[in-house]
Design an enzyme around this catalytic site. Structure first.
Site, PDB file in Angstrom:
ATOM      1  N   TYR A   1     -12.999  14.375  -0.190  1.00  0.00           N
ATOM      2  CA  TYR A   1     -14.091  13.385  -0.777  1.00  0.00           C
ATOM      3  C   TYR A   1     -15.112  13.942  -1.029  1.00  0.00           C
ATOM      4  CZ  TYR A   1     -10.884   9.281  -0.175  1.00  0.00           C
ATOM      5  OH  TYR A   1     -10.082   8.450  -0.127  1.00  0.00           O
TER       6      TYR A   1
ATOM      7  N   GLY B   1     -11.151   0.713   1.474  1.00  0.00           N
ATOM      8  CA  GLY B   1     -12.090   0.093   1.053  1.00  0.00           C
ATOM      9  C   GLY B   1     -11.434  -0.267  -0.424  1.00  0.00           C
ATOM     10  N   GLY B   2     -10.757   0.468  -1.067  1.00  0.00           N
ATOM     11  CA  GLY B   2     -10.192   0.147  -2.596  1.00  0.00           C
ATOM     12  C   GLY B   2      -8.833   0.978  -2.462  1.00  0.00           C
TER      13      GLY B   2
ATOM     14  N   HIS C   1     -11.313   6.850 -10.573  1.00  0.00           N
ATOM     15  CA  HIS C   1      -9.798   7.006 -10.309  1.00  0.00           C
ATOM     16  C   HIS C   1      -8.873   7.017 -11.726  1.00  0.00           C
ATOM     17  CE1 HIS C   1      -9.305   8.731  -6.658  1.00  0.00           C
ATOM     18  NE2 HIS C   1      -9.850   7.559  -5.912  1.00  0.00           N
TER      19      HIS C   1
ATOM     20  N   LYS D   1     -11.572   2.563   7.943  1.00  0.00           N
ATOM     21  CA  LYS D   1     -12.972   3.272   8.021  1.00  0.00           C
ATOM     22  C   LYS D   1     -13.835   2.460   9.207  1.00  0.00           C
ATOM     23  CE  LYS D   1     -16.982   3.586   5.274  1.00  0.00           C
ATOM     24  NZ  LYS D   1     -17.936   3.475   3.970  1.00  0.00           N
TER      25      LYS D   1
ATOM     26  N   GLN E   1       0.953  -1.242   0.028  1.00  0.00           N
ATOM     27  CA  GLN E   1       0.067  -0.068  -0.085  1.00  0.00           C
ATOM     28  C   GLN E   1       0.934   1.197  -0.056  1.00  0.00           C
ATOM     29  OE1 GLN E   1      -3.148   0.834  -0.590  1.00  0.00           O
ATOM     30  NE2 GLN E   1      -2.403   2.965  -0.289  1.00  0.00           N
TER      31      GLN E   1
ATOM     32  N   ARG F   1     -10.180  -2.936   7.833  1.00  0.00           N
ATOM     33  CA  ARG F   1     -10.283  -1.781   6.994  1.00  0.00           C
ATOM     34  C   ARG F   1     -10.563  -0.679   8.119  1.00  0.00           C
ATOM     35  NH1 ARG F   1     -15.548  -1.150   3.067  1.00  0.00           N
ATOM     36  NH2 ARG F   1     -15.089   0.994   2.244  1.00  0.00           N
TER      37      ARG F   1
END
Length: 631
Positions: free
Chosen positions: A413, A298-299, A329, A588, A169, A586
């Site tokens: 966002y 999430g992605g 994206h 979030k 990542q 995750r």
């Protein structure tokens, strides 16, 4: 990237000529424009040591040997460079890397190098001695077992429980922990790679990918389009591939592939919808990699291969707006990139806007309206957390001296998306779509910044119209904290029916008698978010018995329900919550649940006990946040 609240998702003649010549390969003009932009942008990038105005990397040949036993990568990074000023050094970013040797040219002439002082978040600059005519620099290196970008999973942490797994990542500035690189979003490179892995595993990257394992365990990759460093990605595991459409497919562990193939069966529809809106997809293929649950986001929109969390496998395709987000994206972020992390809203605000346009195209306006309302709720939570007068609630940020992750919030966002919706409302959808197509084509394969976008907005859309400029209100949206006074709160017809059901429950109707047939996960999430903070055990049990929230297979619903369970000491949900926190990485979901637990002494004790067991399953992106929160 879809992340918490998420911290916790002008052409003219020159443009016409560009479109006519555009193909999947990078042409000479593209490369030249990319380098010019890199120099311009990264000279101001406070999160990189690189000096691209002096000497800049253009192409990377990467050779990596993946060692699961030692949890390290042995690598060789060979760069084709341009020495713009005849300088005697080129500077790369590193963090935690062991630099073994550095060579110049094809003849592999050893050269001197030095690692500078360590700086928090940034790591150490690697200064390599070069000559005015140097065209190639090769760096031999090794990563650290605790490299922040790398997550090494043992077999028990995977779906198949048989083989280990590795994924990277790199966003925001973690590419430097696994590759010595000019780690700025303002610098774009093409790359080739060769990766050696154990024979029973498959390697995939943000590049052209194999679709099956080979006997040698050696895989080669090519990324012909120039990308910024944060989109460098690698994953290694027991993976299989399933084709979805002519340009789309899914990689996943064998135990997960069937569920993933069902969940993401509409990828082709999304790609068609996206191209209808903003032009041809320019990355050849669009595939997904479903990662183990520890993936912190999430992605992640790695070009050609989006990395995605298994928490979206809801068995009803109800959470696939995340895929629309990552696909979007491919235009906003990957094709046109924020030049520095102070301009992050240019990546994410555009992408959220585009995501909802894709979902509207496929499922209708009522569906997109629900996403807008949920996004507004997330935005309000972020504004409350940060403080509505906080400078961090502006779109244009100042992150100097701070980890750029601090800017990865729902301001970029959701506020970014609502700003674009405001422009659309001011000029009309047809005119705004024409403007966005113009924008994506003009800045294709380049990095840009807020000032450049606003100049383009003024030149190509506002065109001196003072009344229109007043409606668009750049200062109120981009440079001021909070939301402009004239912001209109979004509404949803489908949510209005949910609100009727909630009022009925609030007035005494048993939960089982509420009209909830055919609710999507978005409607359930809206319902749970409306529940009062304080409820009786009887109310909690009534809701749980009617709707089985504690055992929901939907991660969004579960995470929202656990907050209420914590606030109301509904211990029936304790076991499910601990299992969720132990298995899901995750951020979030983790941050708000741990935050709710830590609000009381007893809850803090419970949180620490769970965290002690769960922390090894989390990525560094999550543990950095949670370590600080839980001290």
């Amino acid at each position: 990237m879809r992340t918490y609240h998420r911290f916790l998702m002008g052409l003219g003649l020159a443009g016409s000529l560009y479109l006519a010549s555009c193909s999947s390969t990078t042409n000479e003009n593209e490369t030249m424009t990319t380098e010019q932009t890199a120099s311009e942008q990264s000279a101001k990038d406070v999160h990189s040591f690189a000096k691209p105005a002096e000497a800049v990397a253009k192409h990377l040949d990467l050779n990596i040997d993946v060692n699961f036993e030692q949890k390290v990568l042995h690598g060789t990074a060979s760069y084709l460079i341009e020495n713009k000023t005849g300088t005697d050094e080129i500077v790369f970013d590193t963090r935690g890397l062991e630099i073994e040797k550095v060579y110049l040219g094809d003849a592999q002439e050893e050269t001197g190098f030095a690692l500078g002082d360590e700086k928090e978040f940034l790591g150490r600059p690697l200064s390599v001695k070069i000559k005015p005519d140097t065209k190639k620099v090769t760096i031999q290196y090794k990563t650290s077992p605790d490299a922040a970008a790398l997550q090494w999973l043992n077999p028990q942490q995977t779906a198949g429980k048989k083989y280990p797994f590795l994924f990277t990542q790199s966003q925001a500035i973690l590419a430097r922990t696994w590759i010595p690189i000019q780690d700025s979003p303002g610098i774009r490179i093409t790359y080739n790679a060769e990766v050696k892995v154990p024979k029973e595993l498959l390697a995939v990257m943000s590049a052209s990918n194999p679709v099956e394992k080979n006997a040698s365990g050696v895989y080669t990759f090519e990324m012909k389009q120039p990308i910024p460093s944060y989109l460098m990605a690698l994953s290694v595991g027991d993976l299989v591939f399933r084709e979805v459409g002519t340009q789309t497919g899914i990689y996943a562990e064998p135990a997960t592939i069937e569920a993933a193939a069902y969940e993401f069966a509409e990828m082709d529809k999304m790609l068609v919808a996206a191209e209808k809106l903003y032009g041809k997809y320019r990355w050849d293929r669009y595939d997904l990699l479903v990662l183990p649950p520890s993936f912190p986001f999430g992605g992640m929109e790695n070009p050609r291969l989006t990395f995605v969390t298994p928490t979206v496998l809801a068995k009803d395709r109800s959470l696939t707006s995340l895929i629309a987000h990552e696909l979007a994206h491919s235009w906003s972020g990957n094709l046109v990139t924020n030049g520095t992390w102070n301009d992050f809203w240019l990546n994410e605000g555009f992408t959220v806007y585009f995501e909802r346009r894709i979902m509207e195209e496929i499922y209708g306006k009522d569906y997109a309206d629900m996403l807008n309302v949920l996004g507004y709720q997330d935005l309000m939570n972020t504004l409350n957390d940060l403080g509505k007068d906080s400078q961090d609630t502006r779109l244009k940020l100042d992150l100097e001296g701070r980890d750029p992750d601090e800017g990865l919030t729902d301001i970029a966002y959701e506020k970014g998306s609502f700003f674009l919706q405001n422009i659309e409302k001011a000029v009309g959808r047809e005119r705004f779509d024409e403007f966005l197509n113009n924008y994506f084509n003009t800045f294709a394969f380049q990095s840009t910044n807020t000032d450049k976008f606003l100049d383009f907005l003024q030149k190509e859309l506002i065109k001196g119209d003072e009344e229109l400029a007043k409606k668009i209100n750049v200062d109120g949206w981009v440079y001021s904290p909070g939301l402009p006074a004239d912001f209109k709160v979004p509404t949803s017809a489908r949510f209005a029916k949910v609100e009727e059901a909630f009022q009925s429950w609030k007035n005494g109707t048993p939960a089982a008698q509420l009209s909830t047939k055919d609710w999507s996960s978005h409607e359930w999430l809206h319902f749970i978010r409306m529940l009062p903070e304080q409820m009786s055990q009887e109310q909690m049990a009534d809701l749980d018995k009617a709707f089985n929230f504690t055992n929901s297979g939907n991660s969004e619903v579960l995470a929202a329900w656990f907050i209420h369970a914590i606030q109301n000491n509904y211990t029936t949900a304790d076991e499910a919550m601990e299992q969720f926190l132990t298995n899901v990485g995750r951020r979030k979901f983790l941050v708000p649940i741990y935050k709710a637990l830590a609000a009381t002494p007893e809850g803090k004790k419970k949180a620490l006990a769970i965290y002690a067991k769960a922390r090894p399953n989390y990525h560094a992106v999550s543990t950095v946040t949670l370590d600080e929160m839980l001290k």
